[in-house]
Write an enzyme that holds these catalytic residues in place. Structure first.
Site, PDB file in Angstrom:
ATOM      1  N   CYS A  54       0.804  -0.991   0.202  1.00  0.00           N
ATOM      2  CA  CYS A  54       0.025   0.134   0.046  1.00  0.00           C
ATOM      3  C   CYS A  54       0.728   1.029  -0.110  1.00  0.00           C
ATOM      4  CB  CYS A  54      -0.794  -0.058   1.345  1.00  0.00           C
ATOM      5  SG  CYS A  54      -1.798  -1.634   1.448  1.00  0.00           S
ATOM      6  N   SER A 107      12.429 -11.366  -5.253  1.00  0.00           N
ATOM      7  CA  SER A 107      13.592 -10.891  -5.918  1.00  0.00           C
ATOM      8  C   SER A 107      14.861 -11.273  -5.331  1.00  0.00           C
ATOM      9  CB  SER A 107      13.795  -9.343  -5.931  1.00  0.00           C
ATOM     10  OG  SER A 107      14.807  -8.799  -6.240  1.00  0.00           O
TER      11      SER A 107
END
Length: 628
Positions: free
Chosen positions: A2, A360
């Protein structure tokens, strides 16, 4: 994932209407969360958020409260251990109304107070309003994976996930912090807690900010704790493998499609390998390549994708990126000159077409000792025996007469960079090769007024302070610690967060699980760096799982051939941004110096790409942010 923001009164009195200001703050962060938004108001305090729905899609609306609506939170990130934490809290008598990790925050605060953060395994930045106590709590995760900015204006404290949210407040001035500017030009990023604006700050990683009774305090709740590790390297390999597997397992929790960035290096390949052990369906992987073969890692990424039978998608970064430059700078909020923003932006765009979450391999170099700068520091111990005049004057003069080579690295380019860095103070250790503007460069570039305004402040002081904190540790652990506190959080993680969130994509970094970080920094140097070979223990932990060509290859770095593009597709933009008129108008730099660097670079006499690019980014940022 968010964007969060808010305003809290420092003292009783008249305050402007908060809701329209919060709406503006939310609006400029819409890219961080296009799925939902919400506001909570309590007299002179307001919380706002814009939501990217990842977990508990139907009932995860924020702001979120406890059972009786006395404690409210807005939250950016993920609490990976929320299920076990929730079970503990239910056993203590807490009642949950949702299946969201956000709700675990408010109940953990009820149970543990400010110490709730020590119970979280995750990446997070959250604000919590305790209405009965009229207390605001801001918190940022241990490693700084998620961003959080704040500033004081009059009788208010303002905060947000991005600087642009604070600038959306009508009272926030836009005044350059010249010390931060100097830090940027030296390091290509601005270390915490400064930002490019006077009066606006980054909340440092592992810190809390508490506002109560008109006073605010910032305290550190976590730092790297070195710990005893097994003497046997085999036992350490097994322990590391177990930690890696658990971190990846935890971070694969998602109610939406999930994939992985894959560069072909050992870090991203490790993440993909461990995901493949857990995933029910083939992992989706995403890669970016280049036409210049010395920059292109796609063959390695393809080998890993084939080895684990992933659903692989790739694209090429075209050199015609002038338009892309102007798109990226607003997402960064302050000057930021790491070249790798381009491939990170485009691989995020590629991934978002299929998934909403990616894992990642970022952080692996800092955690396992993967940077060439660590090797260079060992070489410097021998080189440092030469007389100072040879190191600081003679050798740089000799190397300046040798033209840089066109390839990405190579012996000549490495030697030039080594000699350039080795001329800087030895106290900087490996960070000498992570600075891009020397005192000599600044003496030529800076106008007298800028030099005077700095009043002796140096970016190196920040780095030296972190070295001193871990002075008792082995030199490599010191260097890793400095990178964790500076380059990782304010360069690498900023890049990953902004470029992924520009496409409303959540990026997770399992190698930065704090348990892995503390374990790896506690290992003896010989398990990480041995005879010039980096990431020794990670390579051993992944032996038999990763293809041999990936395990054996040296680090390449996620970069672009910018030094060539400045003389090609980016030349018109460079000439415009760094024209004598543009430079003179700002009053900060000597136009003649800038023009000299441009000419030397274009003629192939020197590689000034880092210096020129930093100045280009700064000018473009000023046009977009500071000019009327």
């Amino acid at each position: 994932m968010c964007g969060i923001c808010g305003i809290a009164a420092l003292a009783a009195g008249d305050t402007p209407a908060l809701e329209p200001i919060l709406q503006r703050m939310i609006r400029v962060m819409h890219h961080r969360g296009p799925d939902d938004q919400g506001i909570y108001l309590d007299r002179a305090t307001g919380l706002g958020m814009t939501r990217l729905s990842i977990i508990d899609l139907p009932t995860g609306h924020q702001p979120m409260a406890n059972e009786d609506g006395t404690i409210w939170t807005v939250f950016n990130g993920e609490i990976y251990n929320y299920r076990s934490l929730r079970a503990d809290l239910v056993q203590q008598g807490h009642t949950f109304a949702t299946a969201s990790d956000t709700e675990a925050i408010v109940h953990a605060y009820e149970a543990y107070g400010e110490d709730c953060v020590s119970h979280f395994n995750g990446m997070f930045a959250f604000a919590l309003w305790d209405a009965p106590r009229q207390r605001l709590l801001l918190a940022r995760d241990r490693l700084g994976i998620k961003p959080l900015y704040y500033g004081l204006h009059g009788s208010q404290l303002i905060f947000g996930s991005e600087l642009k949210a604070l600038l959306a407040h009508p009272g926030i001035p836009r005044t350059l912090d010249l010390v931060a500017l100097d830090q940027f030009l030296t390091l290509e990023y601005i270390p915490s807690p400064r930002t490019i604006f006077q009066g606006l700050h980054k909340l440092p990683p592992g810190h809390l900010l508490v506002l109560e009774a008109g006073q605010h305090r910032v305290t550190q709740y976590w730092d790297v704790r070195l710990q005893p590790v097994p003497e046997s390297e085999d036992e350490c390999v097994e322990a590391l493998r177990s930690l890696l597997q658990d971190a990846v397992r935890l971070q694969m929790v998602s109610d939406v499609p999930l994939g992985a960035f894959l560069s072909g290096g050992i870090d991203s390949s490790t993440v993909v390998a461990l995901m493949s052990q857990v995933a029910i369906q083939p992992v989706r992987t995403f890669s970016i390549g280049f036409e210049d073969r010395t920059y292109n890692e796609l063959p390695y990424a393809r080998a890993v994708a084939a080895h684990f039978d992933t659903v692989h998608t790739e694209a090429f970064l075209e050199p015609d990126i002038s338009a892309l430059v102007e798109q990226l700078v607003p997402h960064l909020d302050e000057p930021f000159a790491d070249f790798s923003v381009f491939p990170t932006y485009l691989v995020s765009q590629l991934a978002r077409q299929q998934v909403k979450v990616v894992l990642s391999g970022d952080g692996g170099d800092e955690v396992f000792g993967g940077y060439d700068t660590y090797v260079a520091q060992n070489l410097a111990l021998v080189y440092g025996r030469l007389p100072a005049a040879v190191r600081r004057d003679l050798m740089p003069a000799v190397m300046s007469r040798i033209a840089p080579r066109p390839e990405k690295k190579g012996v000549v380019n490495k030697a030039k960079r080594f000699v350039e860095g080795a001329a800087l103070p030895a106290a900087l250790q490996h960070t000498r090769w992570m600075t891009f503007m020397s005192p000599r460069d600044k003496a030529a570039l800076y106008q007298p007024g800028l030099q005077a305004a700095l009043d002796g402040a140096t970016p190196q002081a920040v780095l030296e302070g972190y070295f001193q904190r871990l002075a008792h540790a082995e030199p490599l652990a010191q260097q890793q610690y400095v990178d964790l506190k500076t380059y990782l959080v304010d360069d690498i993680l900023v890049k990953v967060d902004r470029m992924s969130m520009a496409h409303s994509l959540e990026a997770r970094v399992p190698l930065l699980d704090h348990r892995i970080v503390e374990f790896a920094l506690s290992l003896p140097t010989s398990m990480k760096l041995r005879r010039g070979r980096t990431k020794v223990i990670l390579r051993r932990a992944m032996a038999g799982l990763l293809p041999p060509e990936v395990l054996q290859r040296p680090k390449q770095g996620f970069s672009i051939p910018l030094k060539h593009w400045l003389g090609g597709p980016l030349y018109p933009l460079m000439v415009d941004l760094l024209s004598p008129a543009s430079v003179r108008r700002r009053g900060l730099f000597q136009p003649g110096c800038v023009q000299g660097w441009m000419q030397e670079h274009l003629q192939g006499k020197a590689n000034h790409s880092h210096r020129l690019w930093a100045l280009m980014v700064l000018e473009l940022w000023q046009r977009q942010t500071m000019d009327p």
